[in-house]
Design an enzyme around this catalytic site. Structure first.
Site, PDB file in Angstrom:
ATOM      1  N   SER A  54      -4.063 -23.220 -40.750  1.00 34.99           N
ATOM      2  CA  SER A  54      -4.098 -23.977 -39.497  1.00 34.99           C
ATOM      3  C   SER A  54      -3.575 -25.383 -39.744  1.00 34.99           C
ATOM      4  CB  SER A  54      -5.531 -24.062 -38.962  1.00 34.99           C
ATOM      5  OG  SER A  54      -5.589 -24.948 -37.860  1.00 34.99           O
ATOM      6  N   VAL A  59      -4.769 -30.265 -45.735  1.00 35.76           N
ATOM      7  CA  VAL A  59      -3.772 -29.727 -46.663  1.00 35.76           C
ATOM      8  C   VAL A  59      -2.604 -29.104 -45.901  1.00 35.76           C
ATOM      9  CG1 VAL A  59      -3.355 -28.080 -48.535  1.00 35.76           C
ATOM     10  CG2 VAL A  59      -5.466 -29.409 -48.488  1.00 35.76           C
ATOM     11  N   CYS A  60      -2.884 -28.375 -44.830  1.00 34.28           N
ATOM     12  CA  CYS A  60      -1.817 -27.775 -44.023  1.00 34.28           C
ATOM     13  C   CYS A  60      -0.952 -28.862 -43.401  1.00 34.28           C
ATOM     14  CB  CYS A  60      -2.400 -26.881 -42.931  1.00 34.28           C
ATOM     15  SG  CYS A  60      -3.343 -25.477 -43.549  1.00 34.28           S
ATOM     16  N   ALA A  61      -1.587 -29.907 -42.904  1.00 33.23           N
ATOM     17  CA  ALA A  61      -0.856 -31.024 -42.308  1.00 33.23           C
ATOM     18  C   ALA A  61       0.020 -31.706 -43.358  1.00 33.23           C
ATOM     19  CB  ALA A  61      -1.833 -32.017 -41.688  1.00 33.23           C
TER      20      ALA A  61
END
Length: 166
Positions: A54, A59-61
């Site tokens: 997501s 971390v995804c961002a």
């Protein structure tokens, strides 16, 4: 089935990533205007599939921002950020972060992509969404690099992904 961890606790995906040298499975994923796209829509370009649980996580961002910066000088490469987020949430993220060189795609209509790429989490609190992985494809959709990130909270190996592009 691959074993990965979430904060050190083992969880499992439904399978394994496509093998290096194999033809990548085609897919239908939903983009921001709610139309569906597949590999043919990105024909003629190398592709980095940045698969994330997501965009609403740190971390995804961060990985999306890094891929956006790294691809800035490569007109021959497209970064596809694939997550379980709705296209509206993906668009808000990209607008807020200024990430305009990545293409966000959602698995909202089907989990087939996650199943075909072996990244569908099967158990634990994140069951039903994707693990963190990077798959690099050449312009003919041959797999050049595949990394299942072993701990969901870790970033992928950006250098290895870009090295695979040549």
């Amino acid at each position: 089935m691959a074993e990965i961890t979430l904060k050190g606790n083992p969880i499992h995906t439904n399978g394994d990533l496509p093998a290096v040298g194999a033809k990548a499975p085609d897919f239908r994923l939903t983009q921001g205007d709610l139309s569906d796209v597949g590999l043919a829509d990105f024909a003629g370009k190398s592709k980095i599939l940045s698969i994330v649980p997501s965009l609403d996580t740190g971390v995804c961002a961060e990985s999306t921002r890094k891929f956006d910066q790294l691809v800035a000088s490569r007109d021959d490469v497209v970064v596809l950020v694939i997550s379980a987020d709705l296209p509206f949430a993906q668009a808000r993220f990209c607008s807020a972060e200024g990430t305009d060189r990545v293409v966000t795609l959602s698995i909202m209509r089907s989990r087939n992509f996650a199943k075909d790429y072996g990244v569908l989490i099967q158990d634990g609190p994140m069951a039903g969404i994707t693990a963190r992985a990077v798959v690099v494809l050449d312009a003919d959709d041959k797999v050049l690099h595949a990394e299942m990130v072993p701990e969901i909270g870790q970033e992928p190996d950006y250098d290895a992904a870009f090295a695979a592009l040549g």
